[in-house]
Scaffold this motif. Structure first.
Motif, PDB file in Angstrom:
ATOM      1  N   GLU A  90       0.811  -1.222   0.000  1.00  0.00           N
ATOM      2  CA  GLU A  90       0.000   0.000   0.000  1.00  0.00           C
ATOM      3  C   GLU A  90       0.843   1.271   0.000  1.00  0.00           C
ATOM      4  OE1 GLU A  90      -3.424  -0.122   2.714  1.00  0.00           O
ATOM      5  OE2 GLU A  90      -2.911  -2.234   3.085  1.00  0.00           O
ATOM      6  N   ASN A  91       2.097   1.182  -0.426  1.00  0.00           N
ATOM      7  CA  ASN A  91       2.916   2.375  -0.604  1.00  0.00           C
ATOM      8  C   ASN A  91       2.661   2.955  -1.996  1.00  0.00           C
ATOM      9  OD1 ASN A  91       4.738   1.993   1.918  1.00  0.00           O
ATOM     10  ND2 ASN A  91       4.906   0.032   0.847  1.00  0.00           N
ATOM     11  N   THR A  92       2.795   4.275  -2.150  1.00  0.00           N
ATOM     12  CA  THR A  92       2.628   4.869  -3.469  1.00  0.00           C
ATOM     13  C   THR A  92       3.623   4.262  -4.453  1.00  0.00           C
ATOM     14  OG1 THR A  92       1.915   6.932  -2.422  1.00  0.00           O
ATOM     15  CG2 THR A  92       2.543   7.037  -4.741  1.00  0.00           C
ATOM     16  N   ILE A  93       4.873   4.163  -4.039  1.00  0.00           N
ATOM     17  CA  ILE A  93       5.904   3.443  -4.791  1.00  0.00           C
ATOM     18  C   ILE A  93       6.484   2.402  -3.839  1.00  0.00           C
ATOM     19  CG2 ILE A  93       8.115   3.616  -5.990  1.00  0.00           C
ATOM     20  CD1 ILE A  93       7.421   6.518  -6.601  1.00  0.00           C
ATOM     21  N   PRO A  94       6.422   1.123  -4.145  1.00  0.00           N
ATOM     22  CA  PRO A  94       6.880   0.105  -3.183  1.00  0.00           C
ATOM     23  C   PRO A  94       8.364   0.182  -2.892  1.00  0.00           C
ATOM     24  CG  PRO A  94       6.368  -0.897  -5.304  1.00  0.00           C
ATOM     25  CD  PRO A  94       5.875   0.517  -5.384  1.00  0.00           C
ATOM     26  N   ALA A  95       9.180   0.276  -3.955  1.00  0.00           N
ATOM     27  CA  ALA A  95      10.629   0.356  -3.787  1.00  0.00           C
ATOM     28  C   ALA A  95      11.212   0.961  -5.056  1.00  0.00           C
ATOM     29  CB  ALA A  95      11.228  -1.020  -3.519  1.00  0.00           C
ATOM     30  N   ILE A 109       8.660 -11.680  -9.005  1.00  0.00           N
ATOM     31  CA  ILE A 109       8.053 -10.366  -9.205  1.00  0.00           C
ATOM     32  C   ILE A 109       9.154  -9.414  -9.653  1.00  0.00           C
ATOM     33  CG2 ILE A 109       7.121  -8.349  -8.014  1.00  0.00           C
ATOM     34  CD1 ILE A 109       5.493 -10.215  -6.280  1.00  0.00           C
ATOM     35  N   THR A 110       8.923  -8.761 -10.767  1.00  0.00           N
ATOM     36  CA  THR A 110       9.867  -7.763 -11.261  1.00  0.00           C
ATOM     37  C   THR A 110       9.140  -6.434 -11.394  1.00  0.00           C
ATOM     38  OG1 THR A 110      11.107  -9.436 -12.489  1.00  0.00           O
ATOM     39  CG2 THR A 110      11.464  -7.130 -13.095  1.00  0.00           C
ATOM     40  N   TYR A 111       9.656  -5.412 -10.749  1.00  0.00           N
ATOM     41  CA  TYR A 111       9.031  -4.095 -10.792  1.00  0.00           C
ATOM     42  C   TYR A 111       9.888  -3.156 -11.616  1.00  0.00           C
ATOM     43  CZ  TYR A 111       7.311   0.459  -9.167  1.00  0.00           C
ATOM     44  OH  TYR A 111       6.823   1.735  -9.110  1.00  0.00           O
ATOM     45  N   ARG A 112       9.300  -2.644 -12.697  1.00  0.00           N
ATOM     46  CA  ARG A 112       9.991  -1.694 -13.559  1.00  0.00           C
ATOM     47  C   ARG A 112       9.347  -0.319 -13.421  1.00  0.00           C
ATOM     48  NH1 ARG A 112      13.017  -4.316 -17.582  1.00  0.00           N
ATOM     49  NH2 ARG A 112      12.723  -6.593 -17.595  1.00  0.00           N
ATOM     50  N   ILE A 120      14.701  -1.740 -14.015  1.00  0.00           N
ATOM     51  CA  ILE A 120      14.234  -2.656 -12.964  1.00  0.00           C
ATOM     52  C   ILE A 120      14.543  -2.042 -11.607  1.00  0.00           C
ATOM     53  CG2 ILE A 120      14.575  -4.911 -11.911  1.00  0.00           C
ATOM     54  CD1 ILE A 120      15.193  -6.021 -14.665  1.00  0.00           C
ATOM     55  N   MET A 121      13.496  -1.867 -10.797  1.00  0.00           N
ATOM     56  CA  MET A 121      13.664  -1.321  -9.446  1.00  0.00           C
ATOM     57  C   MET A 121      14.000  -2.431  -8.452  1.00  0.00           C
ATOM     58  SD  MET A 121      13.212   1.964  -9.756  1.00  0.00           S
ATOM     59  CE  MET A 121      14.224   1.690 -11.220  1.00  0.00           C
ATOM     60  N   PHE A 122      13.358  -3.574  -8.608  1.00  0.00           N
ATOM     61  CA  PHE A 122      13.714  -4.735  -7.779  1.00  0.00           C
ATOM     62  C   PHE A 122      13.188  -5.990  -8.460  1.00  0.00           C
ATOM     63  CE2 PHE A 122       9.541  -3.525  -6.055  1.00  0.00           C
ATOM     64  CZ  PHE A 122       8.874  -4.744  -6.059  1.00  0.00           C
ATOM     65  N   LYS A 123      13.781  -7.120  -8.084  1.00  0.00           N
ATOM     66  CA  LYS A 123      13.305  -8.422  -8.548  1.00  0.00           C
ATOM     67  C   LYS A 123      13.296  -9.370  -7.362  1.00  0.00           C
ATOM     68  CE  LYS A 123      14.013 -12.050 -11.996  1.00  0.00           C
ATOM     69  NZ  LYS A 123      14.833 -12.504 -13.154  1.00  0.00           N
TER      70      LYS A 123
END
Length: 446
Positions: free
Chosen positions: A312-317, A357-360, A397-400
């Protein structure tokens, strides 16, 4: 004549029986100087004149309205002997001179094995200052500074300088520069302290192997700033509503081999800010409803994130400054709970996602280039910005997380209830005006 002689005799006898109490009423320093080591001095419900120096092992016990008032030029109480105990006093009006060769405090401790408890401190540069003082107990004290408008003109609530093995427990600190400041201070323990309305609630510089547990930080510019400090344990702490330009719940800067576990980061501008840090482990933390859950600079290596709830963060990481491949988002086959933001497939029902999970994102460019972008992270325009960049450029990629875990249910209920209680208390104590300034009339930052 006989009656007058009898009265004089009785009065003289009274002085002989209880000289300490009588002299204390006249001159507290004279009384202290006249006592033997180990003496106990009970003070009256009145105001005594500081500044005083305690140079022998004594116990000073006050009452509900006992006040020791300094002359505004130095330490109100200087403890220069070991095994001193102070309790149930109000200490006020210490020296505020920032240019003096010595930093003044309401209570300054230069020795070991002392106890300072149930003290109210007001109107002093530092509250309690431990200078090369070890094995002291500082507990149940209430230290109030001049609040945020005067942060630059005052000192810290508790200042620990080259002081080791001290216990700081159940203190309440508000409105000072930093709540607790540790400078070259090792092996100290801080439990159940409440810190609010400061610059940094906790500030570590060159201090190693400290334990900080079950403390609460609310409405500070920064919850805890850990700089050039190693092998710390931060467990079961609450970092809640630490908000403002470039604010954070926890900052790690050039901090290595620290263990951060079971903490709650709730409604901060950034839950965690990590820069030039190495080999820190983050486990079982709740990072919920922050604007940025985790801001990680690529100058940091070998961070490990496992079993955290990051929801529930605006941007997780977000990873800034380049590629963050040297950090790990899982350990021993267990990653993190990303909530509904990243739903997982778990066909074998082992609570581990079947796929990574990959966050771009392209927001990292905006955050790196524009310092004020933090103020607009909840703007609908940012979603448009993200979609445009997704179509036109290759997002980074912000995190994987290779082993994401299933979302937990109701796991941050306690944090929400705690925040609700804090905000209700703020309404009752500080008034609605403070909350409107902080969150806006409709719960938004203005």
């Amino acid at each position: 004549m006989k009656k007058l002689t009898l009265l004089s005799f009785i009065f003289s006898l009274f002085l002989l029986i209880s000289p300490e109490k009588k002299l204390a009423a006249e001159n507290l320093q004279v009384t202290i100087d006249s006592l033997k080591d180990g003496a106990v001095l009970q003070l009256e419900n009145k105001t005594y004149q500081g500044n005083i120096v305690i140079n022998k092992s004594l116990t000073l016990i006050g009452s509900k309205h006992t006040v020791i008032k300094g002359d505004g030029t130095g330490n109100v109480i200087s403890i220069k002997a070991p095994h001193v105990k102070l309790s149930h006093l109000t200490v006020i009006h210490g020296g505020m001179d920032r240019n003096s060769p010595e930093e003044y405090a309401a209570i300054k401790i230069y020795t070991n094995n002392n106890i300072v408890e149930h003290i109210n401190i007001r109107d002093s540069f530092h509250g309690i200052y431990l200078s090369q003082a070890h094995n002291n107990k500082i507990r149940f004290n209430h230290i109030k500074g001049m609040d945020k408008g005067e942060i630059a003109a005052q000192g810290n609530g508790i200042h620990v300088y080259y002081a080791n093995d001290n216990l700081l427990e159940k203190n309440t600190i508000e409105g000072t520069r930093d709540g607790m400041f540790f400078d070259y201070a090792n092996n100290n323990r801080s439990y159940k302290n409440n810190i609010s309305q400061t610059r940094y609630g906790l500030h570590y510089m060159y201090s190693d192997k400290n334990i900080f547990k079950k403390n609460t930080f609310t409405m500070n510019t920064g919850g805890a700033a850990i700089m050039n400090s190693n092998h710390l344990k931060l467990e079961d702490n609450q970092f809640i509503v630490n908000y403002g330009n470039q604010s954070f719940g926890l900052l790690l800067l050039q901090a290595n081999d620290n263990y951060i576990s079971n903490n709650t980061f709730y409604m901060n501008q950034r839950g965690m800010y990590i820069d030039q840090a190495t080999r820190n482990e983050f486990r079982h933390n709740k990072i919920v409803q922050n604007q940025i859950g985790i801001e990680l600079w690529v100058s940091s290596n070998e961070q490990t994130f496992t079993l955290n709830q990051i929801t529930e963060n605006t941007i997780p990481a977000v990873t800034l400054g380049g590629n963050g491949e040297n950090n790990s988002w899982s350990k021993n086959g267990k990653g993190n709970d990303w909530g509904s933001t990243f739903p997982i497939t778990d066909l074998n029902q082992d609570s581990i996602g079947d796929f990574p999970i990959t966050y771009r994102s392209s927001l990292y460019q905006l955050i790196e280039d524009q310092e004020l972008s933090y103020l607009f992270l909840k703007s609908p325009a940012l979603k448009i910005y993200e979609k445009m960049n997704a179509a036109l450029t290759n997002e980074a990629i912000m995190f994987k997380d290779t082993h994401p875990i299933a979302a937990s249910k109701g796991s941050h209920t306690n944090a929400i209830l705690l925040v609700a209680g804090i905000l209700l208390a703020a309404i009752l104590i500080k008034g609605r005006h403070l909350l409107c300034i902080t969150f806006g009339r409709n719960g938004r930052k203005i």
